[in-house]
Design a protein around this motif. Sequence first.
Motif, PDB file in Angstrom:
ATOM      1  N   SER A  58       0.651  -1.048   0.090  1.00 49.05           N
ATOM      2  CA  SER A  58       0.297  -0.178  -0.062  1.00 49.05           C
ATOM      3  C   SER A  58       1.140   0.808  -0.187  1.00 49.05           C
ATOM      4  CB  SER A  58      -0.689   0.014   1.099  1.00 49.05           C
ATOM      5  OG  SER A  58      -1.955  -1.159   0.922  1.00 49.05           O
ATOM      6  N   CYS A  59       2.361   0.828   0.750  1.00 50.86           N
ATOM      7  CA  CYS A  59       2.928   2.534   1.116  1.00 50.86           C
ATOM      8  C   CYS A  59       3.738   2.416  -0.188  1.00 50.86           C
ATOM      9  CB  CYS A  59       3.692   2.395   1.862  1.00 50.86           C
ATOM     10  SG  CYS A  59       3.269   2.110   3.530  1.00 50.86           S
ATOM     11  N   THR A  60       4.296   1.981  -1.014  1.00 50.88           N
ATOM     12  CA  THR A  60       5.152   1.325  -2.226  1.00 50.88           C
ATOM     13  C   THR A  60       4.013   2.041  -3.079  1.00 50.88           C
ATOM     14  OG1 THR A  60       4.271  -0.751  -2.613  1.00 50.88           O
ATOM     15  CG2 THR A  60       6.769   0.510  -1.680  1.00 50.88           C
ATOM     16  N   GLU A  61       2.765   1.789  -3.853  1.00 49.46           N
ATOM     17  CA  GLU A  61       1.983   2.216  -4.961  1.00 49.46           C
ATOM     18  C   GLU A  61       1.206   3.458  -5.038  1.00 49.46           C
ATOM     19  OE1 GLU A  61      -1.667  -0.486  -5.014  1.00 49.46           O
ATOM     20  OE2 GLU A  61      -0.393  -1.813  -5.406  1.00 49.46           O
ATOM     21  N   ILE A  62       0.950   3.758  -3.102  1.00 46.87           N
ATOM     22  CA  ILE A  62       0.248   5.400  -2.684  1.00 46.87           C
ATOM     23  C   ILE A  62       1.761   6.000  -3.404  1.00 46.87           C
ATOM     24  CG2 ILE A  62      -0.130   7.083  -0.873  1.00 46.87           C
ATOM     25  CD1 ILE A  62      -1.446   4.598   0.438  1.00 46.87           C
ATOM     26  N   ARG A  63       3.054   6.096  -2.968  1.00 50.69           N
ATOM     27  CA  ARG A  63       4.202   7.032  -3.045  1.00 50.69           C
ATOM     28  C   ARG A  63       4.499   7.266  -4.791  1.00 50.69           C
ATOM     29  NH1 ARG A  63       7.674   4.823  -0.320  1.00 50.69           N
ATOM     30  NH2 ARG A  63       8.012   2.897  -2.201  1.00 50.69           N
ATOM     31  N   ALA A  64       4.222   5.692  -5.222  1.00 46.15           N
ATOM     32  CA  ALA A  64       4.509   5.917  -6.762  1.00 46.15           C
ATOM     33  C   ALA A  64       3.046   6.493  -7.477  1.00 46.15           C
ATOM     34  CB  ALA A  64       3.890   4.415  -7.267  1.00 46.15           C
ATOM     35  N   GLY A  65       1.657   7.070  -6.490  1.00 45.49           N
ATOM     36  CA  GLY A  65       0.295   7.136  -7.350  1.00 45.49           C
ATOM     37  C   GLY A  65      -0.198   6.157  -7.995  1.00 45.49           C
ATOM     38  N   ASN A  66      -0.447   4.756  -8.576  1.00 47.92           N
ATOM     39  CA  ASN A  66      -1.349   3.939  -8.621  1.00 47.92           C
ATOM     40  C   ASN A  66      -1.864   3.192  -7.491  1.00 47.92           C
ATOM     41  OD1 ASN A  66       1.511   2.618  -7.838  1.00 47.92           O
ATOM     42  ND2 ASN A  66       1.933   1.958  -9.842  1.00 47.92           N
ATOM     43  N   ALA A  67      -1.792   4.100  -5.900  1.00 39.81           N
ATOM     44  CA  ALA A  67      -2.865   3.501  -5.426  1.00 39.81           C
ATOM     45  C   ALA A  67      -4.305   3.153  -6.117  1.00 39.81           C
ATOM     46  CB  ALA A  67      -3.030   3.621  -4.269  1.00 39.81           C
ATOM     47  N   VAL A  68      -5.237   1.892  -5.796  1.00 38.84           N
ATOM     48  CA  VAL A  68      -6.056   1.629  -6.832  1.00 38.84           C
ATOM     49  C   VAL A  68      -7.037   2.493  -5.251  1.00 38.84           C
ATOM     50  CG1 VAL A  68      -6.259  -0.785  -5.340  1.00 38.84           C
ATOM     51  CG2 VAL A  68      -8.013  -0.089  -7.871  1.00 38.84           C
TER      52      VAL A  68
END
Length: 641
Positions: free
Chosen positions: A80-90
């Motif tokens: 979750s943290c890595t996706e939010i940092r990358a801007g592609n969290a669903v």
Amino acid sequence: MSYTVLARKYRPQKFSEVIGQEHVTRTLQNALEQGRTAHGYIFSGHRGIGKTTVARILAAALNCRSSDKPVAEPCGICESCTEIRAGNAVDVIEIDAATNRGIDEIRELREAARYRPARDRFKIYILDEAHQITDAAFNALLKTLEEPPDHIVFMLATTQPEDIPQTIRSRCQHFSFRAVKFDDIVSQLRDLVGREKIEADDDALALLAEAGDGSMRDALSILDQAIASSSGKITANSVRNLVGAAPAHVLEEVMQAVAQGTSEEVLRQVDHLISEGHSPTHFARQMVRFLRNATVAKIAGKDSSLLQMSSEERERVERVAGLFGEEDLTRHLQIMLRTHGDLGYKQEQRFHLELGLLKMAHAQRLLPIEQLLSDVAASSSVAGAPRNPARPSIVPSTPASASGGATETRRSQGVAPSRSNVSPFDSDSARKGGPRQEFASEAAPGNGPRIVAGGSSPARVVMGAAALANLGENAPDFQPGAPPEPQVQMPPHVSESYPAATLAGAPIEKLRSTVLQALTDSNQRVLVSMLEAGEWSVEGNEVVIRVAESQTVVDMSVGADTRRLAIASASGVLGRAVKLKVVGGATVKAAEGKRNGAGKPNGASPAVGGRSRAEQDAVVRRLQEKFGAEIRTVIDYKERR
């Protein structure tokens, strides 16, 4: 792999990495630890200070999978943290409200909010530039925002919170972000150039922080440009050339020319800057900042925390502050603020900039209005021009023991005592019961009578040598060098209106002539003509004047100002406070004939009509003497009635 700008490369990923917003991060961390998170947040403040960054960190803390509940600091390594940092969290949806601002987009958001998150604990909506949403769209979101499902969290980031409806703000927790402090920006820049292994002067970092104007992102963007434009080391001159700022020594030289009043040097400096391609608007903005800092240095000193600049700049503004007073610096700052505002929409910007700087140079010759009024009062007193006795001037109070000897020495040498210039505002404060002042009569500067008014105690009339000499045989014994005695007690309203006074016991004729002369000096000639023919008497505490005119005419002729002037004059003659009473409809011709016949040869009784009064009028006599005027027709309105 493409280059990542510093603002993105070093974007904070934890609450502890956010600088300058401790009041926000501490509150959010406490709420996460206590399980008291809200369903709606508003993050407002200046651009580039971490609003969206904090929203992302909060979203990561809510959905971090390192624990079975929200954590105070996201781990940064879970999915979750890595996706939010990358801007592609669903389950973390970022929406640009500037382009998705209509009611249709908000309806779609409201429909999607009904469904549970795909994987994480919360479905989070981050609305950037939320103030761009229309009122209708906000109204459509209102019900969902007030009672959202348990799995929904709204975060609104905006630079203009006042444009968000109050109904929305009342349903969210509002966090106001502050501009990042100058020292915090400098520390962060120094840390980043160390990580990037780039050399930079401290003055250069200070200029970058100042150019950022409280925005960390702006400072990092300019740092990127400075790194690209420098050849191994970032210097202050390279940063100035990059941002288009004028050299600091030019600002100091311009203010030195203003202090000396050399307009030519001011224009030469402006021409040099314009020829090098500097913007007049940017230079005016620099002058505004420079004058603000100089004013602060004048008031609070160069080491004040209110000054956010390098040590070299502090020394510079201190030198400029020493050339001017606080009032001058304030005036110059006001001129440059107005000039900077005009340059935003005026054509021929160079001319307006030159005009503003010339105004500063000429402002050095301006005098305070109170000093000008005091100089005029002093010069008119020395010139000996006719003065109105109802308008006293002010001199500073001096103890008798300290001034007596010096005054007598000047009198013996034939030199009039000097008169100090005091602000005329002191007169108003003295009349209102302020500090003790001494009013010197303009009719007799130096040796004239003085009225001393102080506090709530009654004023006293202090008779000088010249005034006592004018009393003739009624004057008491007076010796030079002795204290100014006697002192006649008078109420404050008398001291304000009539500074000169005489002793009690003066005859009625002296009372009559003094009052009429005072009214004549104030251009009350019609009233003088009416009162001159009346019967004068002193009855107890009243001066009674009986005239032939009706009481209606008397009430219309004797106004409030005229009455105060007459009372002041009469009180000065009698040496005590008296009242004035003018009685209309009296028979006064016999008394008038007796008075006019006094002193005539052979006891002749002159006529008491209008022609007789006209012939005896002082103005008419002067006209006859100067121009050979002749009285042809006299209209006596009293005889007509």
